[in-house]
Motif scaffolding. Structure first.
Motif, PDB file in Angstrom:
ATOM      1  N   ASN A  46       8.842  -1.067  -5.170  1.00 38.60           N
ATOM      2  CA  ASN A  46       9.361   0.095  -4.401  1.00 38.60           C
ATOM      3  C   ASN A  46       8.238   1.087  -4.178  1.00 38.60           C
ATOM      4  OD1 ASN A  46      11.531  -1.289  -3.623  1.00 38.60           O
ATOM      5  ND2 ASN A  46      12.812  -0.681  -5.181  1.00 38.60           N
ATOM      6  N   ALA A  47       7.832   1.544  -5.548  1.00 37.93           N
ATOM      7  CA  ALA A  47       6.719   2.785  -5.594  1.00 37.93           C
ATOM      8  C   ALA A  47       5.498   2.298  -4.536  1.00 37.93           C
ATOM      9  CB  ALA A  47       6.422   3.265  -6.874  1.00 37.93           C
ATOM     10  N   VAL A  48       5.045   1.111  -4.579  1.00 39.12           N
ATOM     11  CA  VAL A  48       3.891   0.934  -3.704  1.00 39.12           C
ATOM     12  C   VAL A  48       4.404   0.983  -2.392  1.00 39.12           C
ATOM     13  CG1 VAL A  48       2.331  -1.079  -3.217  1.00 39.12           C
ATOM     14  CG2 VAL A  48       2.880  -0.444  -5.622  1.00 39.12           C
ATOM     15  N   ILE A  49       5.503   0.202  -2.049  1.00 32.79           N
ATOM     16  CA  ILE A  49       6.033   0.352  -0.612  1.00 32.79           C
ATOM     17  C   ILE A  49       6.062   1.683   0.019  1.00 32.79           C
ATOM     18  CG2 ILE A  49       7.763  -0.162   0.795  1.00 32.79           C
ATOM     19  CD1 ILE A  49       6.068  -2.642   0.177  1.00 32.79           C
ATOM     20  N   ARG A  50       6.737   2.744  -0.743  1.00 31.39           N
ATOM     21  CA  ARG A  50       6.770   4.056  -0.478  1.00 31.39           C
ATOM     22  C   ARG A  50       5.425   4.719  -0.136  1.00 31.39           C
ATOM     23  NH1 ARG A  50      11.027   4.302  -4.408  1.00 31.39           N
ATOM     24  NH2 ARG A  50       9.552   4.911  -5.659  1.00 31.39           N
ATOM     25  N   HIS A  51       4.341   4.419  -1.289  1.00 32.69           N
ATOM     26  CA  HIS A  51       3.041   5.095  -1.050  1.00 32.69           C
ATOM     27  C   HIS A  51       2.354   4.319   0.128  1.00 32.69           C
ATOM     28  CE1 HIS A  51      -0.746   6.627  -2.470  1.00 32.69           C
ATOM     29  NE2 HIS A  51      -1.389   5.597  -2.272  1.00 32.69           N
ATOM     30  N   LEU A  52       2.701   3.134   0.584  1.00 31.90           N
ATOM     31  CA  LEU A  52       2.134   2.773   1.894  1.00 31.90           C
ATOM     32  C   LEU A  52       2.661   3.412   3.025  1.00 31.90           C
ATOM     33  CD1 LEU A  52       1.868  -1.108   0.894  1.00 31.90           C
ATOM     34  CD2 LEU A  52      -0.118   0.190   2.063  1.00 31.90           C
ATOM     35  N   SER A  53       4.053   3.605   3.007  1.00 34.34           N
ATOM     36  CA  SER A  53       4.407   4.028   4.032  1.00 34.34           C
ATOM     37  C   SER A  53       4.548   5.488   4.312  1.00 34.34           C
ATOM     38  CB  SER A  53       6.259   3.928   3.956  1.00 34.34           C
ATOM     39  OG  SER A  53       6.849   4.657   4.837  1.00 34.34           O
ATOM     40  N   ASP A  54       4.321   6.205   3.227  1.00 40.28           N
ATOM     41  CA  ASP A  54       4.219   7.789   3.282  1.00 40.28           C
ATOM     42  C   ASP A  54       2.874   8.353   3.283  1.00 40.28           C
ATOM     43  OD1 ASP A  54       7.105   7.697   2.956  1.00 40.28           O
ATOM     44  OD2 ASP A  54       7.033   8.265   1.003  1.00 40.28           O
ATOM     45  N   ASN A  55       1.841   7.525   2.872  1.00 40.67           N
ATOM     46  CA  ASN A  55       0.638   8.133   2.671  1.00 40.67           C
ATOM     47  C   ASN A  55      -0.432   7.389   3.432  1.00 40.67           C
ATOM     48  OD1 ASN A  55       1.453   9.929   0.468  1.00 40.67           O
ATOM     49  ND2 ASN A  55       1.592   8.465  -0.946  1.00 40.67           N
ATOM     50  N   ILE A  56      -0.366   5.983   3.593  1.00 44.21           N
ATOM     51  CA  ILE A  56      -1.351   5.183   4.094  1.00 44.21           C
ATOM     52  C   ILE A  56      -0.838   5.020   5.534  1.00 44.21           C
ATOM     53  CG2 ILE A  56      -2.551   3.091   4.027  1.00 44.21           C
ATOM     54  CD1 ILE A  56      -2.908   4.923   1.438  1.00 44.21           C
ATOM     55  N   GLY A  57       0.125   4.607   5.746  1.00 38.08           N
ATOM     56  CA  GLY A  57       0.609   4.360   7.413  1.00 38.08           C
ATOM     57  C   GLY A  57       0.139   5.455   8.200  1.00 38.08           C
ATOM     58  N   PRO A  58       0.513   6.758   7.909  1.00 41.44           N
ATOM     59  CA  PRO A  58       0.049   7.778   8.780  1.00 41.44           C
ATOM     60  C   PRO A  58      -1.263   7.870   9.227  1.00 41.44           C
ATOM     61  CG  PRO A  58       1.801   8.574   7.309  1.00 41.44           C
ATOM     62  CD  PRO A  58       1.528   7.179   6.873  1.00 41.44           C
ATOM     63  N   ARG A  59      -1.950   7.507   8.110  1.00 44.94           N
ATOM     64  CA  ARG A  59      -3.563   7.902   8.239  1.00 44.94           C
ATOM     65  C   ARG A  59      -3.940   6.486   9.108  1.00 44.94           C
ATOM     66  NH1 ARG A  59      -5.171   7.926   2.183  1.00 44.94           N
ATOM     67  NH2 ARG A  59      -7.424   7.585   2.986  1.00 44.94           N
ATOM     68  N   LEU A  60      -3.239   5.346   9.252  1.00 43.35           N
ATOM     69  CA  LEU A  60      -3.785   4.276   9.877  1.00 43.35           C
ATOM     70  C   LEU A  60      -3.743   4.624  11.451  1.00 43.35           C
ATOM     71  CD1 LEU A  60      -2.315   1.106   8.180  1.00 43.35           C
ATOM     72  CD2 LEU A  60      -4.789   1.674   8.269  1.00 43.35           C
ATOM     73  N   VAL A  61      -2.770   5.394  11.937  1.00 44.20           N
ATOM     74  CA  VAL A  61      -2.662   5.757  13.298  1.00 44.20           C
ATOM     75  C   VAL A  61      -3.100   7.113  13.687  1.00 44.20           C
ATOM     76  CG1 VAL A  61      -0.437   4.240  13.531  1.00 44.20           C
ATOM     77  CG2 VAL A  61      -0.181   6.661  12.813  1.00 44.20           C
ATOM     78  N   ASN A  62      -3.608   7.819  12.772  1.00 53.38           N
ATOM     79  CA  ASN A  62      -4.395   9.083  13.025  1.00 53.38           C
ATOM     80  C   ASN A  62      -5.698   8.949  13.055  1.00 53.38           C
ATOM     81  OD1 ASN A  62      -1.818  10.454  13.168  1.00 53.38           O
ATOM     82  ND2 ASN A  62      -1.695  10.855  10.896  1.00 53.38           N
ATOM     83  N   ALA A  63      -6.512   9.881  13.236  1.00 55.04           N
ATOM     84  CA  ALA A  63      -7.811  10.065  13.490  1.00 55.04           C
ATOM     85  C   ALA A  63      -8.577   9.430  12.266  1.00 55.04           C
ATOM     86  CB  ALA A  63      -8.352  11.413  13.526  1.00 55.04           C
ATOM     87  N   ASP A  64      -7.726   9.589  10.986  1.00 56.86           N
ATOM     88  CA  ASP A  64      -8.321   9.070   9.900  1.00 56.86           C
ATOM     89  C   ASP A  64      -8.533   7.468   9.463  1.00 56.86           C
ATOM     90  OD1 ASP A  64      -9.513   9.489   7.120  1.00 56.86           O
ATOM     91  OD2 ASP A  64      -7.633   9.323   6.065  1.00 56.86           O
ATOM     92  N   GLY A  65      -8.112   6.767  10.757  1.00 59.47           N
ATOM     93  CA  GLY A  65      -8.005   5.452  10.939  1.00 59.47           C
ATOM     94  C   GLY A  65      -9.395   4.706  10.594  1.00 59.47           C
ATOM     95  N   THR A  66      -9.993   5.111   9.562  1.00 60.62           N
ATOM     96  CA  THR A  66     -11.378   4.437   9.205  1.00 60.62           C
ATOM     97  C   THR A  66     -11.182   3.213   8.569  1.00 60.62           C
ATOM     98  OG1 THR A  66     -11.586   5.575   7.147  1.00 60.62           O
ATOM     99  CG2 THR A  66     -12.549   6.635   9.167  1.00 60.62           C
TER     100      THR A  66
END
Length: 421
Positions: free
Chosen positions: A137-157
């Protein structure tokens, strides 16, 4: 009215920022790609001609009746329409321009972000010691809260796609460790297009190895062989990484052994050993590690399945001797394998000695995989319960299991009947 005969390369160039095209490429969904081109004015005749396929096959792709699977066809499509290789998980194409910076050509493999790498290391180290059940659950939260937004923003490198792929694969392994193989499969399925979107060929090949392992664990050796060969095919288009090649050959050997293909399994195992002997490459931070201890236990399992118990035992003992104390789950799984091999050789006292080492392991290890394999070992011992050392061990085992189940009650998945295993 007929469509305009647009230049497909110009159409693709105008769609390289379009989310639909990027998603289609990431998922390797060529039917959607072809429909996008057709809707933008490129005739089906011209699409088929450029991609060097028949119109009948093109219509099958566009209608979803079949999908492109062969790497060579993806390469044809990338070159025909000038789709950058990394979007399809391919090597950089010969026609792609070389990006330059102040010091010359830019390195396509950017160093990992410090925070991303720190998070990856923390999750990986905790998983090795505590098991996946407590961390999923901690990994899923990290993906959702920290990684997901970066994929759809300008940081999506490319780097963000790589860390998303690596953590999604890790979530799959944690789900598998928690006894939820259906969830694990969905994570691995999502991780592969993310790795391809990152242009990280080794990571994509490593995820194929994870799919091979899962297929084998769920009783499908034919699919496991397919995934291991797919991984080797993908890896061949990237840098040579001995540990990755060894892992893929080891997965192939496991699946072939489970299928009863003795000679092919032994050849694959020999290829794994040869690959790992080539030595270490530069560290690949997003790849699941594979070392001499990992190969030793995979070798033990291959040889066990081929009924070559003498050699299997030596490999299992080597795996235990090589594995450091902090790798609680790996040591437990290796000891279960060794105890089972002793039982196959009718060495009851040796099996019991290993069994007592197992019971001394950390009860808080949150691994349903370990619990289920321990139960399997108990079943193997049960027919020998008249032997006093076995009887004493089973009594100790049952006490330890009750204590373990109380501690793990919150993570053990309930079967459909509603009772705890």
């Amino acid at each position: 009215m007929g469509r305009a005969q647009g230049d497909p390369r110009e159409v693709v160039a105008g769609l390289l920022a379009d989310k639909r095209l990027l998603t289609a490429c990431a998922e390797r969904d060529m039917g959607t790609l072809f429909r996008l081109l057709n809707h933008r004015g490129v005739s089906t005749r011209r699409i088929a001609s450029a991609a060097e396929i028949t119109q009948g096959r093109l219509y099958d792709y566009m209608n979803g009746k079949t999908r492109v699977e062969k790497l060579a066809v993806f390469e044809q499509i990338a070159d025909a329409f000038h789709i950058p290789g990394h979007l399809l998980g391919l090597a950089k194409r010969s026609w792609e321009p070389v990006a330059t910076g102040p010091s010359g050509p830019m390195n396509a493999e950017l160093p990992p972000d410090g925070d991303d790498m720190a998070a990856m290391d923390a999750f990986r180290n905790a998983d090795r010691q505590a098991g996946g059940g407590r961390l999923y659950n901690a990994v899923i939260r990290h993906l959702s809260d920290n990684i997901g937004p970066r994929l759809v923003n300008a940081d999506g490198t490319a780097q963000v796609f790589a860390v998303a792929a690596a953590l999604t694969e890790m979530a799959g392994w944690m789900a598998h460790d928690s006894g939820r193989d259906d969830v694990a499969g969905r994570h691995f399925t999502r991780a592969l297009p993310l790795a391809r979107a990152a242009g990280d060929t080794p990571l994509a090949a490593g995820i194929a190895a994870s799919n091979s392992h899962l297929a084998l664990q769920t009783g499908d050796p034919a699919t496991a062989v397919h995934w291991s060969l797919t991984g080797l095919d993908i890896a061949a288009h990237g840098p040579t990484i001995p540990a990755l090649t060894a892992r893929l050959h080891a997965m192939s050997a496991r699946a072939l052994a489970a299928s009863g293909q003795t000679e092919a399994a032994l050849r694959a195992l020999d290829q794994a050993e040869q690959a790992l002997a080539l030595g270490a490459e530069a560290e690949r931070p997003w790849l699941s590690p594979f070392d001499a201890a990992a190969l030793a236990i995979e070798s033990a399992l291959v040889l066990r399945d081929l009924q070559r118990h003498d050699h299997a035992q030596s490999h299992a003992e080597r795996a235990i001797s090589l594995r450091e104390a902090g790798r609680t789950r790996s040591l437990a799984l290796s000891r279960i394998t060794l105890a089972g091999i002793h039982l196959h050789r009718r060495e009851l006292d040796a099996a019991i000695t290993v069994g007592h080492d197992l019971l001394a392991a950390d009860l808080n290890l949150g691994s349903v995989r370990v619990v289920r394999q321990l139960d399997g070992l108990r079943q193997q011992l049960h027919p020998h319960r008249t032997h006093p050392p076995v009887r004493a061990f089973l009594t100790r085992f049952d006490d330890a299991r009750r204590a373990r189940m109380l501690l793990l009650a919150d993570i053990i998945p309930r079967p459909r009947g509603g009772t705890t295993p």
